[in-house]
Design a protein around this motif. Structure first.
Motif, short mmCIF file in Angstrom:
data_model
loop_
_atom_site.label_atom_id
_atom_site.label_comp_id
_atom_site.label_asym_id
_atom_site.label_seq_id
_atom_site.Cartn_x
_atom_site.Cartn_y
_atom_site.Cartn_z
N ILE A 228 -4.89 6.14 -2.41
CA ILE A 228 -5.25 6.95 -1.25
C ILE A 228 -4.02 7.23 -0.40
O ILE A 228 -3.76 8.38 -0.01
CB ILE A 228 -6.33 6.24 -0.41
N ALA A 229 -3.25 6.19 -0.12
CA ALA A 229 -2.07 6.35 0.72
C ALA A 229 -1.06 7.30 0.09
O ALA A 229 -0.50 8.19 0.76
CB ALA A 229 -1.43 4.99 0.99
N VAL A 230 -0.81 7.12 -1.20
CA VAL A 230 0.16 7.97 -1.90
C VAL A 230 -0.29 9.42 -1.91
O VAL A 230 0.49 10.35 -1.70
CB VAL A 230 0.40 7.44 -3.33
N SER A 231 -1.57 9.64 -2.17
CA SER A 231 -2.08 11.00 -2.22
C SER A 231 -1.98 11.68 -0.86
O SER A 231 -1.59 12.85 -0.76
CB SER A 231 -3.54 11.00 -2.69
N ARG A 232 -2.31 10.96 0.21
CA ARG A 232 -2.23 11.55 1.55
C ARG A 232 -0.79 11.80 1.96
O ARG A 232 -0.51 12.76 2.70
CB ARG A 232 -2.93 10.64 2.56
N ALA A 233 0.14 10.96 1.49
CA ALA A 233 1.55 11.13 1.84
C ALA A 233 2.21 12.24 1.03
O ALA A 233 3.26 12.76 1.44
CB ALA A 233 2.30 9.82 1.62
N ASN A 234 1.61 12.61 -0.09
CA ASN A 234 2.19 13.62 -0.98
C ASN A 234 1.11 14.65 -1.34
O ASN A 234 0.63 14.70 -2.46
CB ASN A 234 2.74 12.97 -2.25
N PRO A 235 0.73 15.49 -0.38
CA PRO A 235 -0.46 16.34 -0.57
C PRO A 235 -0.31 17.45 -1.59
O PRO A 235 -1.31 18.08 -1.94
CB PRO A 235 -0.69 16.92 0.84
N SER A 236 0.90 17.71 -2.10
CA SER A 236 1.04 18.78 -3.08
C SER A 236 0.83 18.30 -4.51
O SER A 236 0.86 19.10 -5.44
CB SER A 236 2.44 19.44 -2.97
N VAL A 237 0.60 17.00 -4.68
CA VAL A 237 0.34 16.46 -6.02
C VAL A 237 -0.89 15.57 -5.97
O VAL A 237 -1.28 15.09 -4.91
CB VAL A 237 1.54 15.65 -6.57
N VAL A 238 -1.49 15.37 -7.13
CA VAL A 238 -2.63 14.46 -7.22
C VAL A 238 -2.56 13.70 -8.53
O VAL A 238 -2.26 14.27 -9.59
CB VAL A 238 -3.98 15.22 -7.10
N SER A 239 -2.77 12.41 -8.46
CA SER A 239 -2.89 11.59 -9.67
C SER A 239 -4.34 11.68 -10.11
O SER A 239 -5.17 10.83 -9.77
CB SER A 239 -2.49 10.14 -9.38
N ASP A 240 -4.66 12.71 -10.88
CA ASP A 240 -6.07 13.00 -11.10
C ASP A 240 -6.76 11.98 -12.00
O ASP A 240 -7.96 11.78 -11.89
CB ASP A 240 -6.28 14.41 -11.64
N ILE A 241 -6.02 11.32 -12.88
CA ILE A 241 -6.59 10.26 -13.72
C ILE A 241 -5.64 9.08 -13.69
O ILE A 241 -4.46 9.19 -14.04
CB ILE A 241 -6.78 10.72 -15.18
N VAL A 242 -6.14 7.92 -13.26
CA VAL A 242 -5.33 6.71 -13.19
C VAL A 242 -6.06 5.60 -13.93
O VAL A 242 -7.25 5.36 -13.69
CB VAL A 242 -5.07 6.29 -11.73
N HIS A 243 -5.35 4.94 -14.85
CA HIS A 243 -5.92 3.84 -15.60
C HIS A 243 -5.43 2.51 -15.01
O HIS A 243 -4.23 2.30 -14.86
CB HIS A 243 -5.51 3.91 -17.07
N LEU A 244 -6.37 1.64 -14.66
CA LEU A 244 -6.04 0.31 -14.17
C LEU A 244 -6.56 -0.71 -15.17
O LEU A 244 -7.74 -1.01 -15.22
CB LEU A 244 -6.68 0.07 -12.79
N ALA A 245 -5.66 -1.18 -16.02
CA ALA A 245 -6.02 -2.10 -17.09
C ALA A 245 -5.41 -3.47 -16.84
O ALA A 245 -4.41 -3.59 -16.14
CB ALA A 245 -5.54 -1.56 -18.43
N PRO A 246 -5.99 -4.52 -17.39
CA PRO A 246 -5.41 -5.87 -17.21
C PRO A 246 -3.99 -5.93 -17.79
O PRO A 246 -3.72 -5.42 -18.87
CB PRO A 246 -6.35 -6.77 -18.01
N ARG A 247 -3.09 -6.54 -17.01
CA ARG A 247 -1.76 -6.83 -17.53
C ARG A 247 -1.82 -8.27 -18.07
O ARG A 247 -1.61 -9.24 -17.36
CB ARG A 247 -0.70 -6.71 -16.44
N THR A 248 -2.12 -8.39 -19.33
CA THR A 248 -2.48 -9.69 -19.88
C THR A 248 -1.32 -10.66 -19.95
O THR A 248 -1.53 -11.85 -20.13
CB THR A 248 -3.09 -9.53 -21.29
N GLY A 249 -0.11 -10.18 -19.79
CA GLY A 249 1.05 -11.08 -19.87
C GLY A 249 1.41 -11.74 -18.56
O GLY A 249 2.36 -12.52 -18.51
#
Length: 252
Positions: A228-249
Motif C-alpha cells: 500500500i505504501a509503495v503504491s501510494r508513493a509511486n502512483p504511476s506504477v502498480v504491482s498488479d500481481i504480487v506473490h508472497l510465498a514462504p522463504r523456507t530457508g
C-alpha cells in the motif's frame, strides 16, 4: 515511519476479513503504523474486541450478501470521507473431495471468494481517494490445485480473472492481487473434518505440496501494508500481481 515507501500514517483503511488470520494481523499492523482502520467481518464478537483495541469501528459483514457490502462500504466512507486503501482477505475454504462437493458449496465459495471481492470493489469505487490502493488476497496455489479444496481453488481462479477485468476496464486504479502461499497463524482449517484432513495431508505430502516451513502471518500482513505504501508513493506504477510465498530457508 518517515520513509514514504513504508509510511501509511493517516491512511484511511478498510480491512474486510479482519476477525482472524491475515486480516486481523494486518489491521493491528496498520494501526501500529498510524493508519485509521475500519474493520469488517462476519464474526462481529471477535471484530468488536479488536476494534476497541485499535480505536476503530467494527462492521458485521457477510461478503456473500451484496446489499450488506454496499451498506458497510457506504458507512465506512461516510465516517472517513474517502478510502485510501481497501484490503479484502475474507475467504471460505470448504474441504471436500470434488465428487462430494455439492452445488450449494460451489455457489457459496464463488459468492464469497470471487463475486464478494468484486462487489467490494464496485461498492468502494465512488469512495476511493486519489492514489487509493485495493489489495485482494488470492491463493498461491491457483493453477496447482490440491486434492480436497476444488471449490476454493476454482473460485480463486475466477477471482484472478475478475481482477484482470477490473484492471482492463479501470487502468487508473491500483488493484493489487496478492497471491498468498501457506501461512501460519490463520484459521483456514477451522471446522474441517479431521479424518478427511489427515487423508488430504498424506495426499499433499505425496505430491510435494506441503512446504517445510510456512510464512509468518505478521510478515505477510506487514508485506501487504508495504505494498500500500509503495503504491501510494509511486502512483504511476502498480504491482498488479504480487506473490508472497514462504522463504523456507529462513532460520526464524
Amino acid at each position: 515511519m518517515s520513509d514514504r515507501h513504508s509510511n501509511i500514517a493517516g491512511a484511511r483503511v478498510l480491512v474486510i476479513g479482519a476477525s482472524s488470520g491475515i486480516g486481523h494481523a494486518l489491521a493491528k499492523a496498520a494501526h501500529a503504523r498510524g493508519a485509521r482502520v475500519a474493520l469488517a467481518a462476519r464474526r462481529i464478537h471477535l471484530l468488536s474486541e479488536l476494534a476497541e483495541q485499535l480505536d476503530g469501528a467494527a462492521y458485521e459483514l457477510d461478503v456473500s450478501d451484496p446489499r450488506a457490502i454496499e451498506q458497510v462500504v457506504d458507512a465506512v466512507a461516510a465516517e472517513f470521507g474517502q478510502l485510501d486503501a481497501v484490503v479484502f482477505t475474507s475467504a471460505v475454504v470448504p474441504f471436500a473431495l470434488i465428487e462430494e462437493t455439492d452445488v450449494t458449496t460451489w455457489l457459496h465459495a464463488y459468492a464469497v471468494n470471487a463475486v464478494g471481492a468484486s462487489h467490494v470493489l464496485r461498492a468502494a469505487l465512488p469512495h476511493l481517494a486519489d492514489d487509493a490502493v485495493t489489495l485482494v488476497a488470492s491463493s498461491h496455489d491457483v493453477g496447482r490445485p490440491r486434492a480436497g479444496v476444488a471449490a476454493y481453488h476454482a473460485s480463486k481462479a475466477a477471482l484472478d480473472e475478475i481482477l484482470r477485468s477490473w484492471r482492463a476496464e479501470h487502468p487508473e486504479l491500483a488493484v493489487i492481487r496478492v497471491s498468498v502461499g501457506p501461512t501460519d497463524g490463520t484459521e483456514i482449517l477451522r471446522g474441517a473434518d479431521r479424518d478427511l484432513l489427515a487423508d488430504l495431508y498424506r495426499s499433499w505430502a505425496q505430491e510435494g505440496q506441503i512446504p517445510s516451513k510456512m510464512s509468518a502471518v505478521n510478515d505477510v500482513a506487514d508485506a501487504m501494508l508495504s505494498l500500500i505504501a509503495v503504491s501510494r508513493a509511486n502512483p504511476s506504477v502498480v504491482s498488479d500481481i504480487v506473490h508472497l510465498a514462504p522463504r523456507t530457508g529462513t532460520s526464524r
